[in-house]
Design a protein around this motif. Structure first.
Motif, short mmCIF file in Angstrom:
data_model
loop_
_atom_site.label_atom_id
_atom_site.label_comp_id
_atom_site.label_asym_id
_atom_site.label_seq_id
_atom_site.Cartn_x
_atom_site.Cartn_y
_atom_site.Cartn_z
N MET A 1 -20.37 25.94 -7.84
CA MET A 1 -20.18 27.37 -7.54
C MET A 1 -21.33 28.19 -8.14
O MET A 1 -21.86 29.10 -7.50
N GLN B 1 -23.91 47.49 -8.67
CA GLN B 1 -22.90 46.61 -8.09
C GLN B 1 -23.34 45.15 -8.22
O GLN B 1 -22.56 44.28 -8.61
N TYR C 1 -20.82 32.44 -17.05
CA TYR C 1 -20.47 31.02 -16.93
C TYR C 1 -21.65 30.11 -17.22
O TYR C 1 -21.47 28.93 -17.47
N ASP D 1 -13.58 40.09 -6.46
CA ASP D 1 -14.78 39.68 -5.71
C ASP D 1 -15.48 38.48 -6.32
O ASP D 1 -16.29 37.84 -5.66
N HIS D 2 -15.17 38.15 -7.56
CA HIS D 2 -15.91 37.08 -8.21
C HIS D 2 -15.20 35.74 -8.02
O HIS D 2 -14.06 35.56 -8.46
N LYS D 3 -15.91 34.82 -7.37
CA LYS D 3 -15.24 33.58 -6.94
C LYS D 3 -14.76 32.74 -8.13
O LYS D 3 -13.71 32.11 -8.05
N ASN E 1 -13.90 33.84 -11.06
CA ASN E 1 -12.72 34.51 -11.61
C ASN E 1 -11.50 34.28 -10.71
O ASN E 1 -10.38 34.16 -11.19
N GLN F 1 -14.02 46.96 -10.30
CA GLN F 1 -15.36 47.12 -9.73
C GLN F 1 -15.57 46.08 -8.63
O GLN F 1 -15.64 44.89 -8.92
N MET F 2 -15.68 46.53 -7.42
CA MET F 2 -15.91 45.61 -6.29
C MET F 2 -16.78 46.30 -5.26
O MET F 2 -16.77 47.53 -5.16
N PRO F 3 -17.51 45.52 -4.47
CA PRO F 3 -18.30 46.14 -3.40
C PRO F 3 -17.40 46.61 -2.26
O PRO F 3 -16.21 46.27 -2.24
#
Lengths: 117, 643
Positions: free
Chosen positions: A30, A56, A67, B522-524, B526, B569-571
């Motif tokens: 990932m 963003q 990570y 949005d964070h994969k 996470n 916070q996301m796009p």
């Protein structure tokens, strides 16, 4: 015994995967997949001078870099996120961004090695 | 001494003249001049004049420069040495005109040449001298008020004329100036600036002078070269004591700097904590996933457990530092929201239950029946207070039991006051340490052992209690145990946040979630941590993933969802906007959904947007699984829970 690697903190990754090889590999793949994409998004935003987009992109990159365990890249990205969040962008930030990209390039090489092991 | 009686409002003149004819002439001229009311005392020597001036005030001294005990300018020098403010008009002989000029330079107001003045010029000279002297006095008074002194330097003769204020302001003590000798420091400064002024440059600067007994004082100095009517160069300057203004300005700067430093420190701490929480999310989350699975056994499992425990401690330390910093900065705000007391206590019981079990301790919780369940207050802070005290009770108890007891202390139509009692049968706190136990960074040593932690836990707890106008105290006996008491008030008006009913009928420890959770993140990576954590706990749970608020809203239209976990916070569309739209949705099933914010922002509880946009509550990243599960069970609809 974990491999010592100056770019990726493998001990940190191992602790996250807790010896679960599948999880460890999933995380590494990932990272290898996400990092270049996120770098491109950040680079494009910086190219356009689009501060909200830089914020963003660096915000998203923050989770990803966490990570990797690479503290220098994390720190550089922090500065970029803070500046773009406050609508401030100086030559110093531009320089930090350049250094961050260099560090990320090293990280990507290290990740390629690790994911092909 | 010959004396004429003086009346009120008379101009009192001391005539210092040894020649009776000259003295008589003065009196005749004064009578003829219409000078007004006047009275003359006459003495014949400098010595007598000094004695007379010591006894009485005179508007004018008419001073002959040729006396039995002194001649020439020396006479004016002697008078001025002892009476520097005295108005003196000098009388000189026809061939001594040069002495008169010199006397004026030494401080005489004017001079009269014997045989060359008449009644009119005598009267005029005397009147002018009085007026000039009055003017000088007023000017000096003004200078005194403004703490300004002035000076004049004559480079040709090297003569330096300093106003009293210059000397006063630069003297080593606050006593009246007794002589006209400037201090060495002032001399040094004047020499330096005269040199610059004489080169034609105007001086306008702030400087400091070391004054013995007063440390350094600050002065504003202005100085420039001018020319006299005879085209002689002179340097004129003023010097103002601006020490008070300077010190006020310095204090303001120091205060601004301290405020700025505090802001930077707070930002730094918040930022660091934020950054620490994110990787800890992975460490703690995945450690829990591993521990609840079958993948690792034996020594490896112990190692993962150690990672989990160390992360837990680290997270506690981060939270302590953040709270301490927020309290110090006065940034702690207390929310007024309805909550179920019993539900909060059951959550605590569930969270701490593992630790109690691990130490093989007994556990007791009792809430008196008359204690109302629906309270209005800051449930998070109340939980934190109880969590800290119960956590300590467990930490310091090796055998026996730990208990939480809540009783009603007082109530009226709008408020209740509750007494919380936290009891343990632990090591106890020595009497000499009981006073300091609530101080910052205090860690009580017991049998030479210092327990882990920041030493901030009880200090924070006390602050949280006192900031809510509560009270906290303790009773303890070494080897027997400790009881902490906390009195806290709560409002009781029934009111629900965002229209959500809290599941206070549910014992969260007994519940299993079997509904659908929408995770908007949005964070994969996470996403992976959240999915794994929830699926391990509740195998029947359905997880829907959305990468941003817009996709999340679309999914809500198409799927039945019981609860939403929303990143901020996301796009495309962030969590604030998405939640705001959920709250305004035309379908009630969507509008009324519980939405829990997921954030690594340490100060999220003070984020006004969280409440404004309609979030039901929040969950901090990294997830503490038990907290996450408890929050979900607390807000999820009953039909999504299997008891």
């Amino acid at each position: 015994m974990s491999t010592i690697n100056t770019q990726i903190d493998l001990e940190y990754l191992d602790s996250m995967s807790g010896g679960d090889t599948e999880m460890r590999n999933t995380l590494l793949h990932m990272l290898a997949e996400e990092l270049p994409k996120e770098k491109d998004v950040l680079a494009e935003a910086a190219e356009r001078g689009d501060l909200p987009a830089i914020f963003q992109a660096s915000h998203s990159l923050k989770s990803t870099l966490a990570y990797t365990g690479n503290t220098e890249a994390i720190r550089l990205n922090e500065g970029i996120e803070a500046s773009s969040r406050h609508g401030l962008w100086t030559a110093e930030d531009q320089e930090q961004l350049k250094v961050l990209f260099e560090r990320m390039d090293f990280l990507l090489v290290a990740l390629r090695d690790l994911t092909s092991e | 001494m010959n004396a004429m009686p003086a009346r009120e409002q008379e101009t009192h003149i001391l005539l210092v003249e040894d020649d009776p004819a000259d003295a008589r002439l003065i009196e005749i001229y004064l009578e003829e001049s219409g000078f007004g009311d006047w009275a003359i005392d006459r003495v014949q020597s400098i010595h007598e004049a000094l004695d007379q001036l010591a006894e009485q005030d005179y508007a004018i001294v008419l001073l002959d420069l040729t006396l039995p005990d002194g001649t020439g300018p020396e006479n004016i020098r002697r008078i001025k040495a002892e009476f520097p403010d005295q108005n003196v008009v000098v009388l000189t002989g026809f061939d001594e005109r040069v002495f008169g000029l010199e006397a004026v330079q030494l401080g005489a107001q004017d001079f009269l040449v014997k045989g060359d003045y008449d009644e009119n010029s005598l009267a005029k000279t005397l009147r002018f001298s009085i007026e000039r002297q009055n003017f000088i006095r007023r000017l000096e008074e003004t200078q005194k008020i403004a703490r300004i002194g002035s000076w004049e330097f004559h480079p040709d003769s090297g003569r330096l004329i300093l106003s009293d204020q210059v000397l006063y302001l630069t003297k080593p003590d606050d006593n009246e100036v007794k002589d006209d000798v400037p201090s060495a420091e002032l001399n040094q400064l004047l020499r330096r600036i005269h040199k610059i002024a004489l080169s034609g440059r105007e001086i306008n600067l702030d400087t400091r002078i070391k004054i013995s007994g007063h440390g350094e004082r600050y002065f504003h100095v202005q100085c420039r070269m001018t020319r006299t009517s005879t085209n002689q160069e002179i340097v004129q300057g003023i010097l103002q004591d601006v020490t008070d203004r300077y010190q006020t300005e310095e204090m303001r700067k120091a205060r601004d700097l301290a405020r700025k430093s505090t802001e930077i420190r707070e930002q730094f701490i918040a930022s660091i904590s934020h950054e620490m929480r994110t990787p800890m999310n992975a460490i703690m989350g995945l450690s829990n996933v591993i521990l609840t699975g079958d993948g690792v056994q034996g020594e490896q499992k112990q190692m993962v457990q150690a990672i989990r425990d160390a992360s837990d401690i680290l997270l506690g330390i981060v939270n302590d530092i953040l709270d301490f910093s927020a309290i110090q900065a006065g940034k702690i705000q207390f929310r007024e929201e309805p909550f179920s007391l019993r539900s909060v206590c059951r959550n605590l019981e569930q969270i701490l239950g593992t630790k109690v079990k691990d130490k093989d301790l007994g556990w007791k919780m009792h809430i008196e029946d008359q204690v109302p369940d629906q309270l209005i207050g800051d449930k998070l802070r109340m939980s934190q207070i109880l969590f800290n005290l119960l956590g300590n009770a467990i930490k310091f108890t090796e055998k026996g039991q730990v208990g939480l007891y809540i009783e009603l202390k007082d109530r009226n139509a709008e408020k209740v006051e509750l007494r919380f009692r936290i009891e343990d049968t632990g090591i106890g706190i020595p009497e000499e340490s009981q006073q300091s136990i609530f101080e910052d960074f205090n860690r009580v040593k017991y049998q030479h052992k210092t327990y882990e932690g920041t030493g901030l836990g009880l200090a924070i707890t006390r602050q949280l209690v006192e900031l809510q106008q509560g009270q906290i105290w303790l009773e303890s006996h070494v080897g027997v145990g400790t009881t902490f008491y906390v009195d806290l008030g709560f409002a009781v008006e029934p009111k629900l946040t965002n229209g959500h009913v809290v599941n206070d009928v549910l014992k969260s420890s007994e519940g299993a979630f079997r509904g659908t959770i929408l995770v908007v993140e949005d964070h994969k990576m996470n996403q992976l941590v959240a999915r794994k954590t929830l699926e391990r706990q509740w195998p029947e749970v359905q997880i829907l993933m959305a990468e941003n608020g817009q996709i999340g809203l679309d999914m809500l239209e198409r799927h039945h969802v019981d609860l939403v976990l929303m990143d901020l916070q996301m796009p495309v569309m962030d969590g604030y906007q998405a939640t705001s739209l959920i709250r305004r949705h035309h379908q009630a099933r969507i509008r009324q959904l519980p939405v829990l914010a997921m954030t690594a922002n340490a100060y999220v509880s003070q984020d006004p947007q969280l409440h404004e946009k309609g979030f039901t509550d929040f969950v901090l990243k990294p997830f503490e699984p038990e907290h996450l599960f408890a929050r979900i069970l607390q807000y999820a609809p009953l039909k999504a829970i299997r008891l």
